[in-house]
Design a protein around this motif. Structure first.
Motif: not given
Length: 260
Positions: A144-153
């Motif tokens: 979940v953190a990796r996916e949210k990180s990708a969206h934020l980036l």
């Protein structure tokens, strides 16, 4: 070509490991690898402050931008090293991979480890080209953190001048074609340099060797992605294992780029 740019992404592994993989035993191999390949830009992951200072001592042609992910000099860095005679830093900054990216050391997505992005706006003195370099290290446990990180980036990159090229380096702790990869590359937002050329070194290898696998695991979890008018001459994984020893638990990945 003389204006080509050799970009490297390299998780150097933090300095907590003990013999035979201690930093004291590895740093000479790291120095040799970097001096031999002479990248113009290096997006590093996991360096602690003492490793940053060692890198500067070993590599006098480079300067750096970075911040400890816990603030100040504390914690691991996503530091960017650059050849100081070639590049001029115009702007730089950091943000955290959380719902409050401007808050130092913030964690909000259920992951335990603090995660940071470091970015620099460079001018290449060879041709006055302006571009951005982002560098990061996604969480190793939480999908979940990796996916949210990708969206934020992706959202952050989307807010900068669309006329300027962007280079993104990182250890994404996910295989290519994973959900974070798809988020970053969907609809051509960012392109994977690996597929922008037919010249690939060690294309059968992965990038996470775990100090024991000369094949680097099953896939590339370290990527170099780009946006804008960039041509890729070649890419590769530097799978050096001098005398059967590993400079880091990751192999670095490199891309030779031309601004078009």
């Amino acid at each position: 070509m003389k204006d080509q740019l050799l970009v490297m992404s390299y998780n150097l592994k933090n300095a907590y490991d003990v013999t035979p993989n201690s930093w004291a035993e590895r740093k000479g191999m790291v120095r040799d690898l970097l001096q031999q390949n002479s990248p113009d830009l290096i997006g590093t992951q996991e360096c602690l402050y003492n490793q940053v200072t060692d890198m500067l001592e070993m590599l006098p042609d480079y300067d750096w931008v970075g911040l400890g992910r816990e603030g100040g000099c504390e914690g691991e860095y996503a530091a960017i090293f650059y050849k100081k005679d070639r590049f001029h830093v115009l702007e730089s900054g950091h943000f955290w991979l959380s719902d409050t990216p401007e808050r130092v050391a913030s964690v909000t997505w259920g992951h335990v480890v603090t995660r940071i992005v470091t970015w620099v706006k460079f001018m290449d003195r060879k041709n006055n080209q302006l571009f951005y370099h982002f560098n990061t290290h996604f969480d190793h446990e939480s999908s979940v953190a990796r996916e949210k990180s990708a969206h934020l980036l992706l959202q952050t990159i989307g807010q900068i001048d669309e006329n300027l090229p962007v280079i993104l380096t990182g250890d994404f702790n996910a295989e290519h074609l994973s959900k974070p990869y798809t988020i970053l590359t969907k609809e051509g937002a960012l392109s994977d340099t690996w597929f922008m050329t037919n010249k690939r070194l060690n294309e059968e290898k992965g990038t996470f060797n775990d100090y024991c696998d000369p094949n680097g695991g099953s896939d590339r979890i370290d990527w170099i992605l780009v946006r804008g008018s960039i041509k890729v001459d070649s890419v590769g994984i530097i799978a050096d294992c001098p005398d059967g020893r590993f400079p880091s638990d990751h192999f670095p990945i490199v891309a030779t780029l031309d601004f078009t």
